[in-house]
Design an enzyme around this catalytic site. Structure first.
Site, PDB file in Angstrom:
ATOM      1  N   LYS A  25      24.952  13.703 -14.616  1.00 11.06           N
ATOM      2  CA  LYS A  25      23.966  13.309 -15.629  1.00 11.06           C
ATOM      3  C   LYS A  25      22.616  12.964 -14.993  1.00 11.06           C
ATOM      4  O   LYS A  25      21.576  13.141 -15.631  1.00 11.06           O
ATOM      5  CB  LYS A  25      24.504  12.163 -16.496  1.00 11.06           C
ATOM      6  CG  LYS A  25      25.690  12.612 -17.352  1.00 11.06           C
ATOM      7  CD  LYS A  25      25.751  12.014 -18.740  1.00 11.06           C
ATOM      8  CE  LYS A  25      26.802  12.753 -19.548  1.00 11.06           C
ATOM      9  NZ  LYS A  25      27.144  12.192 -20.834  1.00 11.06           N
TER      10      LYS A  25
ATOM     11  N   LYS B  63      32.667  22.530 -18.292  1.00  8.61           N
ATOM     12  CA  LYS B  63      33.286  21.846 -19.438  1.00  8.61           C
ATOM     13  C   LYS B  63      32.486  22.097 -20.726  1.00  8.61           C
ATOM     14  O   LYS B  63      31.258  22.122 -20.688  1.00  8.61           O
ATOM     15  CB  LYS B  63      33.292  20.327 -19.137  1.00  8.61           C
ATOM     16  CG  LYS B  63      34.020  19.481 -20.147  1.00  8.61           C
ATOM     17  CD  LYS B  63      33.839  17.981 -19.874  1.00  8.61           C
ATOM     18  CE  LYS B  63      32.597  17.428 -20.520  1.00  8.61           C
ATOM     19  NZ  LYS B  63      32.694  16.038 -21.000  1.00  8.61           N
TER      20      LYS B  63
ATOM     21  N   LYS C 109      29.399  18.262 -25.797  1.00  8.34           N
ATOM     22  CA  LYS C 109      28.695  18.209 -27.089  1.00  8.34           C
ATOM     23  C   LYS C 109      27.189  18.160 -26.937  1.00  8.34           C
ATOM     24  O   LYS C 109      26.466  18.497 -27.855  1.00  8.34           O
ATOM     25  CB  LYS C 109      29.220  17.043 -27.949  1.00  8.34           C
ATOM     26  CG  LYS C 109      28.855  15.658 -27.482  1.00  8.34           C
ATOM     27  CD  LYS C 109      29.184  14.669 -28.588  1.00  8.34           C
ATOM     28  CE  LYS C 109      30.365  13.769 -28.247  1.00  8.34           C
ATOM     29  NZ  LYS C 109      30.101  12.819 -27.162  1.00  8.34           N
TER      30      LYS C 109
HETATM   31  P1  ATP Z   1      28.371  14.359 -23.658  1.00 10.92           P
HETATM   32  O1  ATP Z   1      28.074  15.834 -23.615  1.00 10.92           O
HETATM   33  O2  ATP Z   1      27.430  13.594 -24.519  1.00 10.92           O
HETATM   34  O3  ATP Z   1      28.588  13.774 -22.309  1.00 10.92           O
HETATM   35  P2  ATP Z   1      31.154  14.896 -24.229  1.00 10.92           P
HETATM   36  O4  ATP Z   1      31.259  16.120 -25.084  1.00 10.92           O
HETATM   37  O5  ATP Z   1      31.508  15.040 -22.798  1.00 10.92           O
HETATM   38  O6  ATP Z   1      29.733  14.251 -24.430  1.00 10.92           O
HETATM   39  P3  ATP Z   1      32.376  12.294 -24.695  1.00 10.92           P
HETATM   40  O7  ATP Z   1      31.916  11.457 -25.806  1.00 10.92           O
HETATM   41  O8  ATP Z   1      31.870  11.942 -23.350  1.00 10.92           O
HETATM   42  O9  ATP Z   1      32.056  13.831 -24.955  1.00 10.92           O
HETATM   43  O10 ATP Z   1      33.947  12.366 -24.690  1.00 10.92           O
HETATM   44  C1  ATP Z   1      34.807  11.933 -25.705  1.00 10.92           C
HETATM   45  C2  ATP Z   1      36.219  12.309 -25.327  1.00 10.92           C
HETATM   46  O11 ATP Z   1      36.386  13.732 -25.381  1.00 10.92           O
HETATM   47  C3  ATP Z   1      36.626  11.909 -23.900  1.00 10.92           C
HETATM   48  O12 ATP Z   1      37.978  11.484 -23.912  1.00 10.92           O
HETATM   49  C4  ATP Z   1      36.488  13.173 -23.121  1.00 10.92           C
HETATM   50  O13 ATP Z   1      37.322  13.203 -21.990  1.00 10.92           O
HETATM   51  C5  ATP Z   1      36.922  14.199 -24.148  1.00 10.92           C
HETATM   52  N1  ATP Z   1      36.329  15.498 -23.891  1.00 10.92           N
HETATM   53  C6  ATP Z   1      34.997  15.784 -23.894  1.00 10.92           C
HETATM   54  N2  ATP Z   1      34.804  17.092 -23.638  1.00 10.92           N
HETATM   55  C7  ATP Z   1      36.041  17.636 -23.455  1.00 10.92           C
HETATM   56  C8  ATP Z   1      36.501  18.947 -23.150  1.00 10.92           C
HETATM   57  N3  ATP Z   1      35.651  19.948 -23.001  1.00 10.92           N
HETATM   58  N4  ATP Z   1      37.833  19.157 -23.044  1.00 10.92           N
HETATM   59  C9  ATP Z   1      38.714  18.136 -23.213  1.00 10.92           C
HETATM   60  N5  ATP Z   1      38.331  16.874 -23.507  1.00 10.92           N
HETATM   61  C10 ATP Z   1      37.027  16.612 -23.621  1.00 10.92           C
END
Ligand code: ATP
Ligand code: LTN
Length: 334
Positions: A115, A197, A200
């Site tokens: 980040k 990964k 969002k």
């Molecule tokens: P950001 O992009 O804002 O960092 P993010 O999509 O990584 O957000 P988080 O809010 O950080 O989402 O994660 C919420 C939950 O979803 C966490 O338990 C995280 O491990 C899970 N998660 C996020 N992205 C994935 C993915 N691609 N596959 C599986 N689990 C995920």
């Protein structure tokens, strides 16, 4: 705190519209625990501001994330659903735990490194101490189990280390938590760059399928998904695109990898991608319908937030009182 049941805690940031990565890796699994455990599911808005957010967007997404929790099957009567900033104990314990977390430990966190690289103009102290606030979220409720995607494994290990360190200095204070990482859906990958990964906050809309995307958008995004050379529908290390699609198809249909491979034997990528899009859209349709009903009822969502925050604050107060006493703060009698 419910002494008769073990505790589950997890959180999702309201930092964007949730993706099928968030759904399959985290939220979909949350409901499994609702009966056997005392579950806290939090919308972690304090974590979200480690990256710059537009205030109006943050507010809207906080409602939206709570509505999605419920739409994904989390009953507010059976789970404590709440917003992090409504329970001040999170920030309070976060500060205390900062003083039991080493600079070197935080420097090793890969999410911080990623980040920081992405937000080079805003490498703030909150981004650095993010994992300590996450440890506070978890440890406040004497959590045993934390369902998350594999990207959170390093943060969870740090939470355990902080709990063990604190317990060693002051005697048993915190339960040492374990992660629950569902094997097949631990890391759903980007549809555009399948070695990354699905996230969002990705700026490329074609890389992510969002829980609220309309059916034709979902199907179009899967059609455009990057696949690999060759034409076989087979999971393999050198076929990250197809492997990811197999995981997604399996997760939505309950089929194993060999079952999916068998089903699509002799078929081409085009047919397969269409099938993945269709099962995904079918599975999300009821969630979207429920979401539409809930998001129209802000008053109901606020009632859920309020009840959740009261219950969570009540339970968190017990841990806070113990922690304050142990570190040597004076507690005034009321
Ligand atoms: P950001 O992009 O804002 O960092 P993010 O999509 O990584 O957000 P988080 O809010 O950080 O989402 O994660 C919420 C939950 O979803 C966490 O338990 C995280 O491990 C899970 N998660 C996020 N992205 C994935 C993915 N691609 N596959 C599986 N689990 C995920
Ligand atoms: N860091 C998590 C979100 C999060 C979380 C938590 C998850 C904040 N606090 C406590 C589990 C338990 C993320 O997904 N980025």
């Amino acid at each position: 705190m419910y002494q008769d049941k073990k505790v589950v805690f997890s959180g999702v940031q309201p930092s964007g519209v949730l993706t099928i990565g968030n759904y399959l890796g985290a939220i979909k699994n949350f409901a499994y625990f609702s009966d056997a455990y005392h579950c806290y599911y939090c919308v972690v808005d304090e974590h979200a501001i480690t990256v710059r957010q537009m205030p109006a967007d943050l507010r809207r997404r906080t409602y939206e994330t709570l509505a999605l929790y419920i739409a994904c099957g989390l009953d507010p009567e059976k789970n404590t659903l709440f917003v992090q900033s409504h329970v001040s104990a999170h920030a309070e314990l976060g500060w205390i735990l900062d003083c039991y977390t080493m600079f070197g430990e935080l420097s090793r966190m890969t999410q911080f490194k990623d980040k920081s690289a992405k937000n080079a103009d805003n490498i703030n102290a909150g981004l650095f101490t993010y994992p300590t606030l996450m440890a506070a979220d978890i440890l406040l409720y004497q959590t045993e189990l934390v369902p998350v995607g594999v990207d959170q494994k390093q943060h969870l290990e740090l939470s355990r280390d902080i709990a063990l360190r604190f317990n060693q200095v002051y005697g048993d204070t915190f339960v040492v938590p374990d992660g629950y990482i569902a094997k097949e859906t631990a890391k759903i990958m980007s549809l555009a760059e399948p070695t990354k990964k699905m996230s969002k906050s990705d700026e490329n809309e074609n890389a992510v399928v969002r829980i609220l995307d309309p059916r034709d958008t979902i199907i179009r995004k899967f059609k455009r998904a990057v696949t690999d050379s060759g034409s076989e529908i087979r999971a393999a290390e050198d076929k990250p695109g197809v492997t990811n699609l197999i995981s997604i198809y399996g997760a939505f249909t309950g089929k194993s990898v060999p079952e999916v491979e068998k089903e699509f034997e002799g078929k081409g990528y085009g047919d397969f991608k269409l099938a993945v899009g269709e099962v995904c859209a079918d599975a999300l349709a009821p969630v979207q319908a429920q979401f539409a009903r809930l998001s129209a009822d802000k008053a109901y969502l606020e009632t859920v937030m309020k009840q959740g925050a009261e219950a969570a604050a009540h339970d968190a107060a017990r841990t806070m009182s113990k922690v304050r006493r142990k570190v040597g703060f004076i507690e005034l009698k009321r």
